[in-house]
Write an enzyme that holds these catalytic residues in place. Structure first.
Site: not given
Ligand SMILES: C[S@@+](CC[C@H](N)C(=O)[O-])C[C@H]1O[C@@H](n2cnc3c(N)ncnc32)[C@H](O)[C@@H]1O
Length: 295
Positions: A55, A163
């Site tokens: 990445r 997000d």
């Molecule tokens: C694997 S995705 C999950 C998406 C959705 N909730 C699902 O279950 O299908 C995790 C998301 O959490 C976000 N994320 C990670 N750390 C975060 C933070 N500190 N604050 C807000 N979002 C965060 C990432 O950018 C990512 O888009």
């Protein structure tokens, strides 16, 4: 800044990253892991070395640098400019429409009917999709509300979708998905909720989310570790497959904050491999990673 215990230059798969096209030493990886943890809560153990290499290499190429050490110094001295790109590069955004279908079934059959009685004076419903990625989760919530509410047009229904990653928030706002993303959605739902358009990149067909699904959703960038600007309380929070990347202390702080911003008996849905067990006792378990705030 927390120091991670990173000892090996080789990855778990035996790759020595010092000899790769863009060399990465232990010290570089440790620096990247510490910045990631401090800025996002995401924990990067040694098993994530391959992922981080692939990445961050994209950023190194884009910036025309030669080594991870150069990238680390660039990040250090250009924090304001590069941090957003760094964060966008390290987040994992895997998602899909109606992922973990049972949450949407429960929302439709149990939660919304209950809220229609509980909130009948104010006629409002507030839902937060925290860590919404590219929007499939909040749009699935919106489709579920559409079905469960029928023609309750007098109701004020709002879904906040947030997000940390600016790219996924923009994607969610645009609400255009390639056909693969809709695989598994029943054709009647596609017909009702999407219209065929040409893809913005000019590469074939795509599907645009209909206005009736969009109108209740607001997309915003929000770091869950920072202050939250929201004033009111929520009936339901979806925070699924987000805290899996955080350590237990960060999870505890976050879940306690969720309890504070939920209405009495409000609902919290988390991801299939996450649990509140041993993290917080402010929720009662309803099974299948669904929880209810204790009153
Ligand atoms: C694997 S995705 C999950 C998406 C959705 N909730 C699902 O279950 O299908 C995790 C998301 O959490 C976000 N994320 C990670 N750390 C975060 C933070 N500190 N604050 C807000 N979002 C965060 C990432 O950018 C990512 O888009």
């Amino acid at each position: 800044m927390q120091t991670l215990n990173v000892r090996e230059n080789k990855s778990v798969s035996g790759v020595d990253f010092r000899t790769r096209e863009f060399p990465m030493t232990n010290v570089d990886f440790e620096f990247i892991a510490n910045v990631a943890n401090e800025k996002t809560g995401i924990q990067l153990g040694e098993h994530k070395k391959d992922m981080i290499y692939s990445r961050i290499v994209r950023r190194i190429r884009a910036l025309e640098l030669k080594t991870f050490a150069e990238y680390c110094s660039y990040l250090k001295s250009n924090k304001n400019l590069e941090m957003v790109n760094f964060i966008n590069a390290i987040t994992t955004n895997l998602t899909s429409f109606f992922r973990e279908q049972h949450h949407f079934d429960y929302l439709e059959k149990t939660v919304v009917p209950e809220l229609l009685v509980k909130n009948k004076i104010k006629k409002s419903i507030r839902i937060w999709s925290a860590g919404c990625s590219t929007g499939e989760e909040p749009y699935s919530i919106s489709m579920t509300l559409d079905k469960a509410l029928g023609d309750k047009s007098g109701w004020d229904v709002k879904v906040l979708a947030t997000d940390l990653d600016t790219n996924v928030v923009s994607h969610g706002k645009v609400g255009v998905y390639v056909p693969d993303r809709l695989d598994g959605l029943p054709p009647r739902l596609v017909k009702k909720n999407f219209s065929a358009v040409s893809h913005p990149s000019g590469t074939g067909q795509a599907y645009n989310v209909s206005d009736h699904l969009r109108k209740c959703i607001t997309f915003n960038r929000l770091n869950l570790l920072h202050e939250w600007p929201m004033k009111g309380l929520f009936d339901v929070i979806f925070c699924r497959n987000v805290v899996i990347y955080f350590n237990k202390d960060t999870q505890k702080i976050l879940f306690d904050r969720y309890a504070d911003i939920l209405k009495p008996n409000g609902y919290l849905f988390i991801g299939h491999s996450e649990t509140l067990h041993g993290v917080t006792n402010r929720f009662e378990s309803l099974g299948q990673t669904m929880y209810r705030k204790k009153s």
